[in-house]
Design a protein around this motif. Structure first.
Motif, PDB file in Angstrom:
ATOM      1  N   GLU A 146      38.841 -26.651  43.470  1.00  0.00           N
ATOM      2  CA  GLU A 146      40.034 -26.045  43.241  1.00  0.00           C
ATOM      3  C   GLU A 146      40.900 -26.469  42.155  1.00  0.00           C
ATOM      4  O   GLU A 146      42.088 -25.230  40.998  1.00  0.00           O
TER       5      GLU A 146
ATOM      6  N   PRO B 236      37.527 -20.632  41.696  1.00  0.00           N
ATOM      7  CA  PRO B 236      37.703 -19.752  42.775  1.00  0.00           C
ATOM      8  C   PRO B 236      37.578 -20.081  44.239  1.00  0.00           C
ATOM      9  O   PRO B 236      36.576 -19.510  44.562  1.00  0.00           O
TER      10      PRO B 236
ATOM     11  N   LYS C  95      36.938 -16.697  51.240  1.00  0.00           N
ATOM     12  CA  LYS C  95      38.341 -15.979  51.166  1.00  0.00           C
ATOM     13  C   LYS C  95      39.670 -16.059  51.675  1.00  0.00           C
ATOM     14  O   LYS C  95      39.055 -16.912  53.613  1.00  0.00           O
TER      15      LYS C  95
ATOM     16  N   ALA D  54      32.808 -15.877  44.282  1.00  0.00           N
ATOM     17  CA  ALA D  54      33.114 -17.376  43.742  1.00  0.00           C
ATOM     18  C   ALA D  54      31.774 -18.642  44.850  1.00  0.00           C
ATOM     19  O   ALA D  54      31.812 -19.822  44.062  1.00  0.00           O
TER      20      ALA D  54
ATOM     21  N   GLY E   6      39.500 -21.791  46.862  1.00  0.00           N
ATOM     22  CA  GLY E   6      40.074 -20.857  47.622  1.00  0.00           C
ATOM     23  C   GLY E   6      39.807 -23.005  48.593  1.00  0.00           C
ATOM     24  O   GLY E   6      39.816 -23.919  48.476  1.00  0.00           O
TER      25      GLY E   6
ATOM     26  N   GLY F 125      39.957 -24.921  38.760  1.00  0.00           N
ATOM     27  CA  GLY F 125      39.750 -23.699  38.310  1.00  0.00           C
ATOM     28  C   GLY F 125      38.870 -22.786  38.795  1.00  0.00           C
ATOM     29  O   GLY F 125      38.748 -21.983  38.406  1.00  0.00           O
TER      30      GLY F 125
ATOM     31  N   ASP G 250      32.609 -16.384  50.212  1.00  0.00           N
ATOM     32  CA  ASP G 250      32.975 -14.848  48.787  1.00  0.00           C
ATOM     33  C   ASP G 250      31.584 -15.479  47.425  1.00  0.00           C
ATOM     34  O   ASP G 250      31.558 -16.524  47.693  1.00  0.00           O
TER      35      ASP G 250
END
Length: 310
Positions: free
Chosen positions: A265, A270, A20, A29, A272, A268, A26
């Protein structure tokens, strides 16, 4: 319980460690990353390895990543964990992996030290003797195994595979042709699609794929074309997708990891563009270049999920 002494084959999935903005792992994710790989037709999950920034994980994060992978895979594909750095840490990680239901582990090189062959043998031996789980030995950097050392290691039935990330073809010929089908031979070179044509004739039916984290359909298309002798499609994929991505990957140290996250990323997922030091995130110019490559790749080679089967 009888353990099947067989390594995963085909294209192996290596998830990242999504962080994150505050730097924490995360897990949601990561769940999506693992599920995406399984949905993309990859044959196994290798969690908390090099792509998963093994070197930067706390013990708690390592455990969380293994738990997520085992839970999401849910027996559909085998889960292997990364273990290594030093003997005591590796043995702890093997035991934790076993307790959490992993199917096996990949032994990463020892931290920093370049040992003699006897020292390398003892490093792997101590880890292997700590568990009955299936193990894959990883050759790269400061852990290069001469034939005699590898022959001693395969006396352990736990050793089901050998992953080469070194790329010395004379050595890998000697290893594969002398030992034969006792092991599953895995191409573990950075961006393995680039070198796979050299490995297939030696009996390597398996490789680890970084780009499968964002374009698994390209990996499948490439590998199928390679095995079927569709040289024109292999060449087209090299020119249009693989070599352009590889040129970006080689432009900065650490891009072997951070470029995966950038690709994810872009499509799409997630994750980051956050990595842990000393790895650096992908620079804007390279990120935009990757975007263009992927846009063109999806136009030329659209996803056909009907091809995926386990």
């Amino acid at each position: 319980m009888t353990i099947e002494r067989k390594a995963p084959t085909g294209i192996l999935g290596f998830p990242v460690a999504p962080f994150k903005a505050n730097g924490k792992l995360d897990e949601k994710a990561l769940e999506r990353n693992v599920q995406f790989l399984i949905d993309g037709g990859l044959t196994s999950i290798f969690i908390a390895c090099g792509s998963g920034e093994f070197q930067a994980l706390s013990k708690g994060e390592y455990q969380a990543m293994v738990e997520v992978a085992v839970s999401v895979a849910s027996g559909k594909v085998p889960v292997y964990t990364g273990v290594g750095a030093n003997v005591s840490q590796a043995i702890e990680q093997v035991k934790l992996s076993e307790d959490l239901g992993a199917d096996g582990y990949l032994v990463l090189p020892p931290y920093l030290i370049e040992g003699e062959q006897e020292g390398l043998f003892n490093y792997y031996k101590a880890i292997l003797e700590s568990s009955n789980l299936n193990a894959i030995v990883y050759q790269r950097d400061n852990a290069i195994l001469q034939l005699e050392t590898l022959q001693r290691l395969i006396d352990y039935p736990q050793v089901v595979g050998f992953k080469d990330g070194y790329g010395n073809m004379e050595l890998i010929v000697e290893q594969t042709q002398t030992i034969g089908d006792r092991l599953e031979w895995i191409n573990g070179m950075p961006f393995a699609e680039i070198t796979m044509p050299s490995y297939v004739p030696l009996g390597c039916n398996t490789y680890s794929s970084a780009i499968s984290n964002y374009i698994p359909h390209i990996s499948r298309m490439y590998f199928k074309a390679l095995l079927e002798g569709n040289n024109q499609l292999v060449r087209d994929l090299y020119v249009n997708v693989l070599l352009p991505i590889n040129r970006i990957r080689k432009s900065r140290k650490g891009y072997a990891v951070s470029l995966i996250k950038a690709g994810m990323e872009i499509i799409g997922l997630p994750v980051g563009n956050t990595v842990r030091s000393p790895i650096i995130p992908v620079e804007k110019e390279h990120y935009q270049a990757l975007e263009q490559i992927l846009k063109s790749a999806f136009e030329k080679y659209p996803v056909d999920n009907k091809e995926v089967s386990h």
